[in-house]
Structure formats: C-alpha cells, structure tokens
Design a protein around this motif. Structure first.
Motif, PDB file in Angstrom:
ATOM      1  N   ASN A  65       0.855  -1.410  -0.101  1.00 15.90           N
ATOM      2  CA  ASN A  65      -0.034  -0.049  -0.104  1.00 15.90           C
ATOM      3  C   ASN A  65       0.631   1.141  -0.151  1.00 15.90           C
ATOM      4  N   MET A  66       1.879   1.178   0.604  1.00 13.59           N
ATOM      5  CA  MET A  66       2.952   2.361   0.668  1.00 13.59           C
ATOM      6  C   MET A  66       3.265   2.662  -0.739  1.00 13.59           C
ATOM      7  N   SER A  67       3.761   1.415  -1.436  1.00 15.69           N
ATOM      8  CA  SER A  67       4.504   1.548  -2.866  1.00 15.69           C
ATOM      9  C   SER A  67       3.008   2.140  -3.615  1.00 15.69           C
ATOM     10  N   ILE A  68       1.686   1.919  -3.536  1.00 17.12           N
ATOM     11  CA  ILE A  68       0.703   2.510  -4.281  1.00 17.12           C
ATOM     12  C   ILE A  68       0.584   3.809  -3.895  1.00 17.12           C
ATOM     13  N   VAL A  69       0.670   4.310  -2.783  1.00 15.02           N
ATOM     14  CA  VAL A  69       0.642   5.972  -2.329  1.00 15.02           C
ATOM     15  C   VAL A  69       1.861   6.343  -3.367  1.00 15.02           C
ATOM     16  N   MET A  70       3.101   6.047  -3.064  1.00 14.13           N
ATOM     17  CA  MET A  70       4.255   6.883  -3.955  1.00 14.13           C
ATOM     18  C   MET A  70       3.669   6.746  -5.223  1.00 14.13           C
ATOM     19  N   TRP A  71       3.333   5.882  -5.803  1.00 14.23           N
ATOM     20  CA  TRP A  71       2.825   5.556  -7.381  1.00 14.23           C
ATOM     21  C   TRP A  71       1.899   6.665  -7.677  1.00 14.23           C
ATOM     22  N   LYS A  72       0.903   6.829  -6.937  1.00 12.87           N
ATOM     23  CA  LYS A  72      -0.042   7.789  -7.098  1.00 12.87           C
ATOM     24  C   LYS A  72       0.343   9.086  -6.940  1.00 12.87           C
ATOM     25  N   LYS A  73       1.532   9.424  -6.165  1.00 15.81           N
ATOM     26  CA  LYS A  73       2.016  10.569  -5.824  1.00 15.81           C
ATOM     27  C   LYS A  73       3.175  10.861  -6.929  1.00 15.81           C
ATOM     28  N   ASN A  74       3.050  10.185  -7.784  1.00 22.93           N
ATOM     29  CA  ASN A  74       3.977  10.239  -8.995  1.00 22.93           C
ATOM     30  C   ASN A  74       5.677  10.331  -8.725  1.00 22.93           C
ATOM     31  N   ASN A  75       5.670   9.522  -7.492  1.00 24.88           N
ATOM     32  CA  ASN A  75       7.159   9.189  -7.186  1.00 24.88           C
ATOM     33  C   ASN A  75       7.264   7.573  -7.418  1.00 24.88           C
ATOM     34  N   ILE A  76       7.334   7.366  -8.677  1.00 24.19           N
ATOM     35  CA  ILE A  76       7.463   5.928  -8.999  1.00 24.19           C
ATOM     36  C   ILE A  76       8.834   5.155  -8.640  1.00 24.19           C
ATOM     37  N   ASP A  77       9.912   5.816  -8.625  1.00 28.14           N
ATOM     38  CA  ASP A  77      11.267   5.339  -8.168  1.00 28.14           C
ATOM     39  C   ASP A  77      11.097   5.081  -6.783  1.00 28.14           C
ATOM     40  N   GLU A  78      10.579   5.922  -6.009  1.00 24.85           N
ATOM     41  CA  GLU A  78      10.196   5.230  -4.707  1.00 24.85           C
ATOM     42  C   GLU A  78       9.464   3.978  -4.335  1.00 24.85           C
ATOM     43  N   ALA A  79       8.401   3.962  -5.205  1.00 23.16           N
ATOM     44  CA  ALA A  79       7.505   2.833  -5.223  1.00 23.16           C
ATOM     45  C   ALA A  79       8.290   1.608  -5.486  1.00 23.16           C
ATOM     46  N   VAL A  80       9.156   1.696  -6.513  1.00 25.59           N
ATOM     47  CA  VAL A  80       9.919   0.583  -6.927  1.00 25.59           C
ATOM     48  C   VAL A  80      10.885   0.294  -5.923  1.00 25.59           C
ATOM     49  N   ILE A  81      11.644   1.092  -5.145  1.00 21.29           N
ATOM     50  CA  ILE A  81      12.528   0.887  -4.182  1.00 21.29           C
ATOM     51  C   ILE A  81      11.825  -0.029  -3.224  1.00 21.29           C
ATOM     52  N   ILE A  82      10.649   0.437  -2.599  1.00 23.60           N
ATOM     53  CA  ILE A  82       9.797  -0.315  -1.508  1.00 23.60           C
ATOM     54  C   ILE A  82       9.477  -1.668  -1.986  1.00 23.60           C
ATOM     55  N   LEU A  83       8.911  -1.767  -3.286  1.00 27.75           N
ATOM     56  CA  LEU A  83       8.638  -3.251  -3.787  1.00 27.75           C
ATOM     57  C   LEU A  83       9.917  -4.153  -4.032  1.00 27.75           C
ATOM     58  N   MET A  84      10.779  -3.480  -4.387  1.00 30.14           N
ATOM     59  CA  MET A  84      12.273  -4.231  -4.442  1.00 30.14           C
ATOM     60  C   MET A  84      12.666  -4.964  -3.075  1.00 30.14           C
ATOM     61  N   GLU A  85      12.582  -4.185  -2.133  1.00 28.80           N
ATOM     62  CA  GLU A  85      12.711  -4.645  -0.596  1.00 28.80           C
ATOM     63  C   GLU A  85      11.930  -5.543  -0.152  1.00 28.80           C
ATOM     64  N   LEU A  86      10.621  -5.566  -0.593  1.00 21.78           N
ATOM     65  CA  LEU A  86       9.703  -6.736  -0.471  1.00 21.78           C
ATOM     66  C   LEU A  86      10.052  -7.858  -1.305  1.00 21.78           C
ATOM     67  N   TYR A  87      10.326  -7.850  -2.475  1.00 21.58           N
ATOM     68  CA  TYR A  87      10.608  -8.781  -3.383  1.00 21.58           C
ATOM     69  C   TYR A  87      12.123  -9.660  -2.955  1.00 21.58           C
ATOM     70  N   GLU A  88      12.871  -8.872  -2.293  1.00 23.66           N
ATOM     71  CA  GLU A  88      14.003  -9.540  -1.681  1.00 23.66           C
ATOM     72  C   GLU A  88      13.876 -10.394  -0.685  1.00 23.66           C
ATOM     73  N   LYS A  89      12.604 -10.276   0.213  1.00 21.99           N
ATOM     74  CA  LYS A  89      12.261 -10.951   1.231  1.00 21.99           C
ATOM     75  C   LYS A  89      11.200 -12.144   0.964  1.00 21.99           C
ATOM     76  N   TYR A  90      10.145 -11.623   0.211  1.00 25.19           N
ATOM     77  CA  TYR A  90       9.132 -12.617   0.028  1.00 25.19           C
ATOM     78  C   TYR A  90       8.968 -12.562  -1.632  1.00 25.19           C
ATOM     79  N   LYS A  91       8.271 -13.739  -2.105  1.00 25.49           N
ATOM     80  CA  LYS A  91       7.746 -13.968  -3.335  1.00 25.49           C
ATOM     81  C   LYS A  91       6.323 -14.471  -3.196  1.00 25.49           C
TER      82      LYS A  91
END
Length: 271
Positions: free
Chosen positions: A117-143
């Motif tokens: 949800n935090m990444s979605i907030v960043m996406w909708k605030k036009n901060n796609i780079d931060e959204a990707v960073i958040i998701l990449m951190e998740l991706y490293e831990k979970y699939k």
C-alpha cells in the motif's frame, strides 16, 4: 502464551465456573458480551461494507473509520480501511496511517500489505522510483503474486523495459495464470517492439476474461502496432465497460482519448 490467548482462556474458565456454581444465564451473557466485544470492530466494519455496497459512501466511510479506531481492531480491518481510503484517493491520510501501522510488530502478511500500500501511495503521488524501491525491498524477502504483479507494472512505468521483461518473465514462471502478470509480460514485449510475442501472451490473457481496463488498453496498443485497428477499437470499447477507481492503472478519459485519436486518424486515411 500471548496476552490475547491468556485472556480468552480466563474468560472461558470464568464463564464455566459461573455456569456450574451460580447462574447459567449470567455465564451465557458473559460469553456473548465478550464475543461481541472481541468482534466489535469487525461488526462495525461489515455494517460499513454493506452501506458501501448500497452506494451510501459517506456513511460507509464513517463506519470504516470507527472500526479502525476501536482499541482491539484487528490489523486486517485497519488495512481494509486504508484500502478504501486509497480507492477514494485520500493519499495523505493513507500515507500517515500506513506509517503509523508500520511501527507495530508485524506478521509477514501485515508487512507485505502495508508496504504494498505504501508503494501504491508513492505511485499515485508520481514518485515511481520510491514505489519501486519499496517493492524491491519486499521482493528480496518475499515472493508472492501481488508483489510480482505490482513490481512488474511499476518497472514498466519506470521505463526500464529490459528489467521489467526480466521480472515479468520470472513472474510468469511463478504464476502463469494471473491476469495482472500476463498483462505485464505482454506489455513488456510491446514496449520492446516484440509485438508477436505480446500478441501471443495477450491471447492467453483474454482467455482469463480480465476485469480491469488496462488489460484491454494495452492489448489495443499491441493490436495497433500490428495494424489491426478494428480489433484495437473493440478492445478499447471493452475497456470502457470495466469498473474504474482511483487505483485503476488507466483512466476512462485516457481510453476515450485513444478511441477519438484512432477514429480521427482512420477518417483522415479514408479521405
């Protein structure tokens, strides 16, 4: 033993003692009262949910907020409320509440939900780079499917098409029937000019009967590159039949504009 389990056991034992030694009625009332107390946030949430289904939106949000603020409100109820805030486009409040929840001791599922949800907030605030960073951190831990789905799409939005294709191929191996993953993979191929591969994946996707507008929008884009204008228009019109929310990847206005653009170009060619 955690406090919640300990409390439940104490209440059950106390009720049994009262039931045996004093009054069956008091014991039953005690148990019913305790169950209602424990479930109160959920009850309030479902009242709001029913009002939402009846399109009584403002009343529904009042109930969602009340459910969120109840002391023993479960995490899932709190996350439901934030999801509805996102649907409404209330990014600042969603962001604030998510940051508050992230300070709690979280299960794996809670961490995934909050950061998604935090990444979605960043996406909708036009901060796609931060959204990707958040998701990449998740991706490293979970699939999980939803992580693959959102990350794959955000990488496309970031215009990192090679990286997006790599991620979306991995996602396809993980779950080849999820509509969002299929859409991302087909879109990745389209963005890289591999239209035949894109078409093949979109044909798979259409068998799943997607209900979100971006599937038909991006499929139409592939069809246009293959000079299949009529099919593209059909899919764009199908997209308009989908439900649109603040979280939709493509807006109704964008689709209508694309239809107008195609129809105008077609008229010019006829002339």
């Amino acid at each position: 033993m955690n406090i919640k389990k300990y409390t439940n056991i104490v209440v059950v034992i106390l009720s049994l003692v009262i039931f045996i030694a004093y009054s069956k009625l008091i014991a039953i009332v005690l148990l019913i009262g305790y169950v209602v107390y424990k479930s109160f946030a959920t009850i309030i949430y479902y009242i709001g949910s029913n009002k939402y289904k009846r399109n009584q939106i403002d009343e529904a949000y009042n109930y969602f907020e009340k459910a969120y603020n109840i002391n023993n409100s479960p995490m899932k109820i709190k996350l439901y409320y934030i999801y509805y805030l996102l649907l409404r486009g209330d990014l600042d409040k969603s962001d604030k509440l998510l940051k508050q929840l992230s300070q709690n001791k979280l299960t794996d599922d809670d961490e995934i939900s909050i950061k998604l949800n935090m990444s979605i907030v960043m996406w909708k605030k036009n901060n796609i780079d931060e959204a990707v960073i958040i998701l990449m951190e998740l991706y490293e831990k979970y699939k999980t499917t939803i992580i693959y789905q959102n990350l794959g799409y955000f990488l496309i939005l970031q215009n990192k098409y090679d990286k997006a294709l790599e991620m979306n191929l991995e996602a396809y191996d993980y779950n080849s029937t999820n509509a969002g993953i299929l859409d991302n993979l087909a879109t990745s191929y389209c963005m890289l000019g591999e239209y035949d591969k894109s078409l093949k994946i979109y044909e798979e996707l259409m068998l799943e009967k997607p209900t979100f507008p971006s599937a038909y929008y991006y499929y139409a884009s592939t069809l246009l590159h293959l000079n299949k204008t009529e099919e593209a228009l059909q899919n764009l019109n199908q997209a308009l039949k989908c439900n649109f929310t603040f979280l939709s990847a493509i807006s109704k206005e964008e689709i209508e504009a694309k239809i107008t653009e195609i129809e105008s170009s077609t008229k010019l060619l006829v002339k």
